[in-house]
Design an enzyme around this catalytic site. Sequence first.
Site, PDB file in Angstrom:
ATOM      1  N   ASP A  64     -15.340  -3.239  -1.617  1.00 58.18           N
ATOM      2  CA  ASP A  64     -14.825  -2.264  -0.400  1.00 58.18           C
ATOM      3  C   ASP A  64     -16.421  -2.259   0.284  1.00 58.18           C
ATOM      4  O   ASP A  64     -16.894  -1.416   0.100  1.00 58.18           O
ATOM      5  CB  ASP A  64     -13.967  -1.961  -0.603  1.00 58.18           C
ATOM      6  CG  ASP A  64     -12.430  -1.620  -1.421  1.00 58.18           C
ATOM      7  OD1 ASP A  64     -11.845  -2.551  -1.046  1.00 58.18           O
ATOM      8  OD2 ASP A  64     -12.506  -0.790  -1.777  1.00 58.18           O
TER       9      ASP A  64
ATOM     10  N   ASP B 145       1.091  -1.101  -0.287  1.00 59.13           N
ATOM     11  CA  ASP B 145      -0.472   0.268   0.057  1.00 59.13           C
ATOM     12  C   ASP B 145       0.962   1.241  -0.219  1.00 59.13           C
ATOM     13  O   ASP B 145       1.711   1.387   0.573  1.00 59.13           O
ATOM     14  CB  ASP B 145      -1.135   0.343   1.282  1.00 59.13           C
ATOM     15  CG  ASP B 145      -1.699  -1.152   1.362  1.00 59.13           C
ATOM     16  OD1 ASP B 145      -2.157  -1.679   0.639  1.00 59.13           O
ATOM     17  OD2 ASP B 145      -2.715  -1.038   2.198  1.00 59.13           O
TER      18      ASP B 145
END
Length: 239
Positions: free
Chosen positions: A129, A8
Amino acid sequence: MILYPAIDLKDGQAVRLVRGEMDQATVFSDDPAAQAMEFVRAGCEWLHLVDLNGAFAGEPVNATPVEAILKACNVPTQLGGGIRDMATIERWLDKGLQRVILGTVAVENPDLVREAAKAFPGHVAVGIDARGGKVATKGWAEETDVELTDLAKSFEDAGVAAIIYTDINRDGAMQGPNIEATAALARSVSIPVIASGGVSSLEDLIALRECGAGLNGAISGRALYDGALDLGDALKALK
């Protein structure tokens, strides 16, 4: 089942968040390409990248470290975060990315997902998500009333390569993945599902594998950085 080590990216660094909170970022590496190479040397078959700044900005922000990773590593790589138009999709694929992940636009502009999947077969995934079964967008900052499974089913005929499902409440929390929701999603669609959020042990990976043939892979980040999950051991166990 493929294990995808996650990198990330925030402000050019490799970080991990807790439940998507940008102010709870832990920096694990100032050199994301070097981190990626560590994963490759350990034997990973894929890499999973997220442009965290890009997810909020709506356009690529961490292009420099992503490009460095693509140059350094010879394994297929997928990227999500800030990819919201055809020009950006095409640009990333031209740079060597194997798969783009479309999240926010899957809710706001599903026709773009269909257009991209048709134009670039096998190279487009949908990122879903969710908190409590409801989809969140724009770096998880905005809640919607869209149901996780409904959104996934809406792309059954689109030709997308995979659905990447993240349980936001589990992400980075080292509390295990949401096995029940992941298994239910994998059963409800014919599209391969990749699980993300909370994978923190070898036992978690084994439990996910039991979800059945519809589950194609799992993403892990913090557990690999913290040493709770050994990448080499995990890859052997999943063979």
